[in-house]
Write an enzyme that holds these catalytic residues in place. Structure first.
Site, PDB file in Angstrom:
ATOM      1  N   SER A  23       0.847  -1.200   0.000  1.00 18.40           N
ATOM      2  CA  SER A  23       0.000   0.000   0.000  1.00 18.40           C
ATOM      3  C   SER A  23       0.886   1.256   0.000  1.00 18.40           C
ATOM      4  CB  SER A  23      -0.923  -0.033   1.221  1.00 18.40           C
ATOM      5  OG  SER A  23      -0.670   1.043   2.064  1.00 18.40           O
ATOM      6  N   ALA A  64       5.084 -15.393   5.255  1.00 18.65           N
ATOM      7  CA  ALA A  64       5.632 -16.611   4.633  1.00 18.65           C
ATOM      8  C   ALA A  64       4.567 -17.225   3.734  1.00 18.65           C
ATOM      9  CB  ALA A  64       6.036 -17.594   5.728  1.00 18.65           C
ATOM     10  N   SER A 116      15.714 -12.911  14.159  1.00 18.89           N
ATOM     11  CA  SER A 116      15.031 -13.063  15.445  1.00 18.89           C
ATOM     12  C   SER A 116      15.187 -11.825  16.304  1.00 18.89           C
ATOM     13  CB  SER A 116      15.589 -14.257  16.213  1.00 18.89           C
ATOM     14  OG  SER A 116      14.955 -14.348  17.471  1.00 18.89           O
ATOM     15  N   GLY A 118      11.983 -10.056  17.295  1.00 21.04           N
ATOM     16  CA  GLY A 118      10.707  -9.329  17.317  1.00 21.04           C
ATOM     17  C   GLY A 118      10.870  -7.900  16.844  1.00 21.04           C
ATOM     18  N   LYS A 170      17.018 -20.935  11.880  1.00 19.29           N
ATOM     19  CA  LYS A 170      16.005 -20.089  12.546  1.00 19.29           C
ATOM     20  C   LYS A 170      14.823 -20.939  13.013  1.00 19.29           C
ATOM     21  CE  LYS A 170      13.800 -16.402  13.982  1.00 19.29           C
ATOM     22  NZ  LYS A 170      12.411 -16.688  14.081  1.00 19.29           N
ATOM     23  N   HIS A 173      15.888 -22.558  16.114  1.00 17.93           N
ATOM     24  CA  HIS A 173      15.879 -21.518  17.149  1.00 17.93           C
ATOM     25  C   HIS A 173      14.475 -21.411  17.735  1.00 17.93           C
ATOM     26  CE1 HIS A 173      14.727 -17.420  18.310  1.00 17.93           C
ATOM     27  NE2 HIS A 173      15.948 -17.255  18.768  1.00 17.93           N
ATOM     28  N   ASN A 174      13.480 -21.377  16.872  1.00 18.72           N
ATOM     29  CA  ASN A 174      12.103 -21.240  17.363  1.00 18.72           C
ATOM     30  C   ASN A 174      11.648 -22.492  18.115  1.00 18.72           C
ATOM     31  OD1 ASN A 174      12.224 -18.838  15.951  1.00 18.72           O
ATOM     32  ND2 ASN A 174      10.112 -18.975  15.254  1.00 18.72           N
ATOM     33  N   GLU A 177      13.015 -22.139  21.382  1.00 19.69           N
ATOM     34  CA  GLU A 177      12.222 -21.087  22.043  1.00 19.69           C
ATOM     35  C   GLU A 177      10.940 -21.698  22.647  1.00 19.69           C
ATOM     36  OE1 GLU A 177      11.642 -17.464  19.606  1.00 19.69           O
ATOM     37  OE2 GLU A 177       9.497 -17.793  19.866  1.00 19.69           O
ATOM     38  N   ARG A 433       9.089 -56.935  16.219  1.00 13.84           N
ATOM     39  CA  ARG A 433       9.076 -56.645  14.776  1.00 13.84           C
ATOM     40  C   ARG A 433       9.402 -57.916  13.980  1.00 13.84           C
ATOM     41  NH1 ARG A 433      13.058 -53.491  13.014  1.00 13.84           N
ATOM     42  NH2 ARG A 433      11.918 -52.696  11.209  1.00 13.84           N
ATOM     43  N   HIS A 439      11.052 -58.789  10.309  1.00 11.85           N
ATOM     44  CA  HIS A 439      11.904 -57.629   9.995  1.00 11.85           C
ATOM     45  C   HIS A 439      13.371 -57.870  10.334  1.00 11.85           C
ATOM     46  CE1 HIS A 439       8.530 -55.231   8.814  1.00 11.85           C
ATOM     47  NE2 HIS A 439       7.919 -55.450   9.962  1.00 11.85           N
TER      48      HIS A 439
HETATM   49  C1  6PG Z   1      11.813 -14.481  16.971  1.00  9.39           C
HETATM   50  C2  6PG Z   1      10.533 -15.194  17.245  1.00  9.39           C
HETATM   51  C3  6PG Z   1       9.558 -14.866  16.181  1.00  9.39           C
HETATM   52  C4  6PG Z   1       8.139 -15.106  16.614  1.00  9.39           C
HETATM   53  C5  6PG Z   1       7.713 -16.473  16.313  1.00  9.39           C
HETATM   54  C6  6PG Z   1       6.945 -17.126  17.419  1.00  9.39           C
HETATM   55  O1  6PG Z   1      12.787 -15.193  16.903  1.00  9.39           O
HETATM   56  O2  6PG Z   1      11.808 -13.262  16.862  1.00  9.39           O
HETATM   57  O3  6PG Z   1      10.733 -16.574  17.285  1.00  9.39           O
HETATM   58  O4  6PG Z   1       9.942 -15.523  15.026  1.00  9.39           O
HETATM   59  O5  6PG Z   1       7.880 -14.726  17.889  1.00  9.39           O
HETATM   60  O6  6PG Z   1       6.927 -16.318  15.178  1.00  9.39           O
HETATM   61  O7  6PG Z   1       5.894 -17.777  16.912  1.00  9.39           O
HETATM   62  P1  6PG Z   1       4.702 -18.472  17.616  1.00  9.39           P
HETATM   63  O8  6PG Z   1       3.533 -17.591  17.325  1.00  9.39           O
HETATM   64  O9  6PG Z   1       4.619 -19.783  16.925  1.00  9.39           O
HETATM   65  O10 6PG Z   1       4.940 -18.573  19.083  1.00  9.39           O
END
Ligand code: 6PG
Length: 463
Positions: A23, A64, A116, A118, A170, A173-174, A177, A433, A439
């Protein structure tokens, strides 16, 4: 997040940033809101390409999936060989591998970069995990280094590996997390139900833990969330937030990928499933009348119990990270990426959601032994697990006896014991098995494969 990343880029010396949004009003508003950024607004892709110095670099920050594909296609139309398209979203790494191959065929570079941190991280300095070619990295490296978070003097960005390696890392990483967050949530629940302490009191416990070996961003924000009071009702905010955890899919990808690779990431899987379980209100309502322990027995010695929970949390966290790094190691082997695991630990030390002191220990472990088969067996972590394992067991027993669900604590402990075991009942599974499917099995005392004639005379045949 895109706007903040653009502002971060623009704030670094030598960078001029052109921006393009779906936009045009959004672009105009951004330019007006941030005159200090000196943004060059573009209204279409041709104008955007014309505004950039060669080799051009575009950082795509869109949803994505289809939106990413559409944006890449449009950029390919206006870019030239040698230019670089960076996808900074949370793309699924097989998509990144596919896109990289397709874009590379045009002579343009494509880089899938995990970012990563936020909104805040994007503005002040995220942790960045770029994949893509060496050629792209030569141009992109200095740009990304200029905007990344800095940990102990080092920018939190490294060239992770080719094509989808950055988005793979990444993704993991999540997954880590998710596990970290679930473990913290279990610790909170155990303390709350095991001692009757209020959220504000438990906030003090987390604040205290944040001064020790558990020091991390997630522990820090946990204390803040627990301390928050709801303005409308005056009760702790955590008590009025609906207890159904959302998920955008990266945890599930981590688990699906691990299953395909045959890597047991049980802590991450439990964390992902715990979110799914929480988000099934009809099933929870139907199961609410199922029996369990009458009342949660209060911990006799509260301070000792809280210390046990702290140790159990640390031990389970070691397992979760060890599993995550194991998945990266296996993914790298499968896809032919040369990923420096120590460098990954280093770029997670600042900027990202799982940033923590603890990552220095991981970097040291890989520096000490680059081919380390399993992180948790490195001397520092093995000692920490040995120190914590009795408390860990007490906590899992207490949780089980009290009917408090602690799936990530319990599964991490089972993983630890599974790996430690001299013999596993896998031998019996092999027998089963062979019984129903011929098997075959291998023996401890002789090489080769064997089959027992289960429905015949039960003699054994060497195959
Ligand atoms: C980051 C976070 C970011 C986001 C994820 C969490 O590294 O900045 O991981 O990628 O917070 O999308 O996703 P969920 O909604 O699945 O908890």
């Amino acid at each position: 997040m895109g706007a903040n990343l653009a502002r971060n880029l623009a704030s670094r010396e030598g960078n001029t940033v052109a921006i393009l949004n779906r936009s045009p009003q959004r672009t105009e508003a951004l330019v007006a809101e941030h005159p200090e950024a000196g943004f060059v607004p573009a209204v279409d892709y041709a104008g955007f390409a014309a505004a950039l110095r060669r080799p051009r670099t575009a950082i795509v920050m869109v949803q994505a999936g289809a939106a990413t594909d559409a944006t890449i296609d449009a950029l390919v139309e206006v870019f030239e060989p040698g230019d670089i398209i960076v996808d900074g979203g949370n793309a699924y790494f097989p998509d990144t591998i596919r896109r990289e191959r397709a874009v590379r065929a045009t002579g343009i570079n494509f880089v899938g970069a995990g970012i990563s941190g936020g909104e805040e991280g994007a503005l002040r300095g995220p942790s960045i995990m770029p994949g893509g070619s060496d050629e792209a990295w030569r141009t992109l490296g200095p740009i990304l280094r200029s905007i990344a978070a800095v940990a102990e003097g080092e920018p939190c960005v490294t060239h992770v590996g080719h094509d989808g390696a950055g988005h793979f890392v990444k993704m993991v990483h999540n997954g880590i997390e998710y596990a970290d967050m679930q473990l913290i949530a279990e610790a909170y629940d155990l303390i709350r139900r095991g001692t009757g302490r209020s959220p504000a009191e438990i906030a003090d416990v987390f604040a205290e833990w944040n001064r020790g070996e558990l020091e991390s961003y997630l522990i820090e924000i946990t204390a803040e969330v627990l301390r928050q009071t709801d303005a409308a009702t005056g009760v702790p905010l955590v008590d009025v937030i609906l207890d159904q955890a959302g998920a955008k899919g990266t945890g599930a990808w981590t688990v699906q990928t691990a299953l395909a690779l045959g890597v047991p990431v049980s802590g991450i899987a439990e964390a992902t499933f715990a979110r799914s379980l929480s988000s099934r209100p009809e099933q929870r309502a139907a199961a609410a009348s199922l029996p369990g322990p009458e009342a949660t027995p209060l911990a006799a010695d509260e301070a000792a119990f809280i210390e046990d929970v702290r140790q159990a949390l640390y031990a389970s966290k070691i397992v979760a990270y060890s599993q995550g790094f194991d998945e990266i190691r296996a993914g790298a082997a499968e896809h032919g990426w040369s990923i420096d695991l120590g460098a990954i630990a280093k770029i997670w030390r600042a900027g990202c959601i799982i940033r923590a002191q603890f990552l220095n220990r991981i970097a040291e472990a890989y520096a000490g032994e680059p081919g380390l088969p399993l992180l948790m067996t490195a001397p520092y972590f093995a000692e920490a697990l040995a120190r914590g394992q009795e408390a860990w067991r007490r906590v899992v027993v207490r949780a089980t006896e009290s009917g408090i669900p602690a799936p990530a604590f319990a599964s991490s402990l089972a993983y630890y014991d599974g790996l430690r075991a001299e013999r596993l009942p896998a031998a019996l599974i092999q027998g089963q098995r062979d019984f129903f499917g011929a098997h075959s099995y291998r023996r401890v005392d002789r090489p080769g494969a064997f089959h027992t004639q289960w429905s015949g005379d039960r003699s054994e045949t060497a195959l």
